[in-house]
Design a protein around this motif. Structure first.
Motif, short mmCIF file in Angstrom:
data_model
loop_
_atom_site.label_atom_id
_atom_site.label_comp_id
_atom_site.label_asym_id
_atom_site.label_seq_id
_atom_site.Cartn_x
_atom_site.Cartn_y
_atom_site.Cartn_z
N ALA A 92 -14.45 -9.38 -32.17
CA ALA A 92 -13.19 -8.40 -32.28
C ALA A 92 -12.00 -9.03 -32.63
CB ALA A 92 -13.15 -7.65 -31.11
N PRO A 93 -11.61 -10.32 -31.93
CA PRO A 93 -10.21 -10.99 -32.50
C PRO A 93 -10.23 -11.26 -33.76
CG PRO A 93 -10.91 -11.49 -30.39
CD PRO A 93 -12.13 -10.94 -30.66
N ARG A 94 -11.54 -11.70 -34.40
CA ARG A 94 -11.50 -12.24 -35.70
C ARG A 94 -11.11 -11.08 -36.52
NH1 ARG A 94 -14.72 -16.65 -37.43
NH2 ARG A 94 -14.49 -15.86 -39.75
N LEU A 95 -11.94 -9.73 -36.30
CA LEU A 95 -11.53 -8.55 -37.27
C LEU A 95 -10.03 -8.30 -37.05
CD1 LEU A 95 -14.85 -6.72 -36.01
CD2 LEU A 95 -14.33 -7.18 -38.45
N VAL A 96 -9.52 -8.33 -35.96
CA VAL A 96 -8.26 -8.10 -35.79
C VAL A 96 -7.15 -8.86 -36.47
CG1 VAL A 96 -6.26 -7.71 -34.13
CG2 VAL A 96 -8.41 -6.94 -33.44
N ASP A 97 -7.60 -10.30 -36.47
CA ASP A 97 -6.71 -11.18 -36.98
C ASP A 97 -6.91 -11.02 -38.67
OD1 ASP A 97 -5.88 -12.68 -35.01
OD2 ASP A 97 -7.38 -14.16 -35.14
N ASP A 109 5.13 -5.90 -40.86
CA ASP A 109 5.27 -6.69 -39.68
C ASP A 109 5.28 -6.24 -38.16
OD1 ASP A 109 7.68 -5.34 -39.42
OD2 ASP A 109 8.96 -7.14 -40.19
N LYS A 110 4.92 -5.13 -38.22
CA LYS A 110 4.69 -4.51 -36.87
C LYS A 110 3.52 -3.38 -36.94
CE LYS A 110 6.56 -3.25 -32.49
NZ LYS A 110 7.83 -3.04 -31.64
N CYS A 111 2.61 -3.34 -35.93
CA CYS A 111 1.34 -2.52 -35.89
C CYS A 111 1.24 -1.99 -34.61
CB CYS A 111 0.14 -3.51 -36.21
SG CYS A 111 -1.36 -2.63 -36.64
N HIS A 112 0.70 -0.60 -34.57
CA HIS A 112 0.44 0.14 -33.45
C HIS A 112 -0.92 0.54 -33.58
CE1 HIS A 112 4.96 0.60 -33.14
NE2 HIS A 112 4.98 1.19 -34.21
N LEU A 113 -1.50 1.03 -32.34
CA LEU A 113 -2.93 1.44 -32.39
C LEU A 113 -2.99 2.29 -30.89
CD1 LEU A 113 -4.47 -0.01 -29.57
CD2 LEU A 113 -4.04 -2.01 -31.17
N PHE A 114 -4.03 3.34 -31.12
CA PHE A 114 -4.11 4.35 -30.25
C PHE A 114 -5.43 3.98 -29.19
CE2 PHE A 114 -2.54 6.41 -34.05
CZ PHE A 114 -1.34 6.84 -33.29
N TRP A 126 -6.89 -5.11 -25.44
CA TRP A 126 -5.72 -5.26 -26.22
C TRP A 126 -4.64 -6.12 -25.37
CZ3 TRP A 126 -6.23 -4.51 -31.00
CH2 TRP A 126 -7.31 -3.62 -31.45
N SER A 127 -4.71 -5.67 -24.06
CA SER A 127 -3.83 -6.59 -23.22
C SER A 127 -3.99 -7.88 -23.10
CB SER A 127 -3.72 -5.87 -21.73
OG SER A 127 -3.31 -4.71 -21.70
N ALA A 128 -5.41 -8.35 -23.06
CA ALA A 128 -5.83 -9.68 -23.04
C ALA A 128 -5.73 -10.30 -24.38
CB ALA A 128 -7.35 -9.90 -22.64
N ASN A 129 -5.22 -9.80 -25.26
CA ASN A 129 -5.17 -10.15 -26.71
C ASN A 129 -3.80 -10.08 -27.33
OD1 ASN A 129 -8.05 -11.22 -27.58
ND2 ASN A 129 -8.26 -9.55 -26.56
N GLY A 130 -2.82 -10.15 -26.24
CA GLY A 130 -1.40 -9.78 -26.63
C GLY A 130 -0.75 -8.69 -27.20
N TRP A 131 -1.26 -7.76 -26.93
CA TRP A 131 -0.65 -6.29 -27.19
C TRP A 131 0.10 -5.72 -26.25
CZ3 TRP A 131 -1.51 -3.88 -32.22
CH2 TRP A 131 -2.18 -4.73 -33.15
N GLU A 132 1.12 -5.25 -26.15
CA GLU A 132 2.19 -4.69 -25.25
C GLU A 132 1.80 -3.09 -25.33
OE1 GLU A 132 5.97 -4.46 -26.66
OE2 GLU A 132 6.72 -3.77 -24.69
N LYS A 133 1.31 -2.70 -24.06
CA LYS A 133 1.32 -1.16 -23.70
C LYS A 133 2.60 -0.67 -23.49
CE LYS A 133 -0.68 1.99 -20.43
NZ LYS A 133 0.53 2.31 -19.55
N ARG A 134 2.84 0.46 -24.38
CA ARG A 134 4.35 0.82 -24.64
C ARG A 134 4.27 2.16 -23.47
NH1 ARG A 134 6.47 0.07 -29.58
NH2 ARG A 134 8.39 1.25 -28.83
N ASP A 135 5.64 2.03 -22.81
CA ASP A 135 5.97 3.26 -22.13
C ASP A 135 6.99 3.92 -22.71
OD1 ASP A 135 4.28 2.58 -19.77
OD2 ASP A 135 5.61 0.95 -19.27
N GLY A 136 7.10 5.08 -22.15
CA GLY A 136 8.30 5.96 -22.84
C GLY A 136 7.87 6.73 -24.32
N ILE A 137 6.83 6.48 -24.70
CA ILE A 137 6.39 7.28 -25.97
C ILE A 137 5.06 8.16 -25.67
CG2 ILE A 137 5.54 6.88 -28.08
CD1 ILE A 137 6.91 4.17 -28.27
N LEU A 138 5.42 9.38 -26.10
CA LEU A 138 4.17 10.48 -26.00
C LEU A 138 3.71 10.68 -27.35
CD1 LEU A 138 5.74 12.89 -23.14
CD2 LEU A 138 4.18 10.82 -22.90
#
Ligand SMILES: CC(C)(COP(=O)(O)OP(=O)(O)OC[C@H]1O[C@@H](n2cnc3c(N)ncnc32)[C@H](O)[C@@H]1OP(=O)(O)O)[C@@H](O)C(=O)NCCC(=O)NCCS
Length: 150
Positions: A92-97, A109-114, A126-138
């Motif tokens: 999975a990390p290889r696919l993401v890279d 230069d910025k990517c989002h996901l659901f 996602w958290s273990a691989n450097g992705w930030e869970k966003r608060d304040g967005i619905l």
């Protein structure tokens, strides 16, 4: 990060990979599938976002996928999945890279996901691989119909 063992091939996803991809996606708990995942829509997505989505093959079968696209401002990832028997090897990390590198080459230069709220494993990945869970967005969604949205 674990190294990918030998015998795995990564390549860009093509429209005729659909049958194998949908079989994989149907067997994965964490993915939310919808009418947007019909063969025609996936083919259109791949055409519109050429070269950004990837599969991983083992013994000639697709065992991992990632869809990536962008709207010229931000990138979006969908349908990251690895077949159970092939997990824990860094596929999975290889696919993401690969997807992120392809997006970056397009100037994104910025990517989002659901992530589905019930998908605890996906959230931990996602958290273990450097992705930030966003608060304040619905997320708000609406279906569109020809004739009523003029
Ligand atoms: C999430 C998924 C794609 C991970 O695939 P994978 O190839 O097995 O990923 P790996 O286990 O090699 O993960 C790489 C790293 O992420 C970490 N990781 C993966 N899943 C994790 C989890 N559930 N919790 C914590 N860490 C996790 C691994 O520990 C590893 O880190 P390390 O190499 O430093 O040990 C796979 O479990 C899957 O297909 N799940 C079902 C579909 C899904 O939920 N997709 C995400 C949709 S948002």
């Amino acid at each position: 990060m674990a190294n990918v063992t030998e015998g795995y091939t990564f390549r860009t996803m093509q429209a005729d990979d659909y049958d194998q991809a949908i079989d994989l996606w149907n067997g994965l708990d964490g993915l939310g599938l919808s009418e947007a995942d019909s063969p025609e829509r996936i083919a259109r997505f791949l055409q519109r976002n050429e070269g950004l989505s990837f599969v991983c093959e083992h013994d000639g079968s697709i065992i991992g996928t990632i869809l990536a696209g962008h709207d010229s401002r931000r990138g979006f990832l969908y349908h990251l999945g690895v077949a159970t028997a092939h997990r824990g090897q860094g596929i999975a990390p290889r696919l993401v890279d690969k997807a992120l590198s392809a997006l970056l080459r397009e100037g994104i230069d910025k990517c989002h996901l659901f992530v589905m709220e019930h998908n605890a494993g996906g959230q931990r990945f996602w958290s273990a691989n450097g992705w930030e869970k966003r608060d304040g967005i619905l997320l708000y969604s609406r279906g569109l119909e020809l004739g009523s949205n003029a």
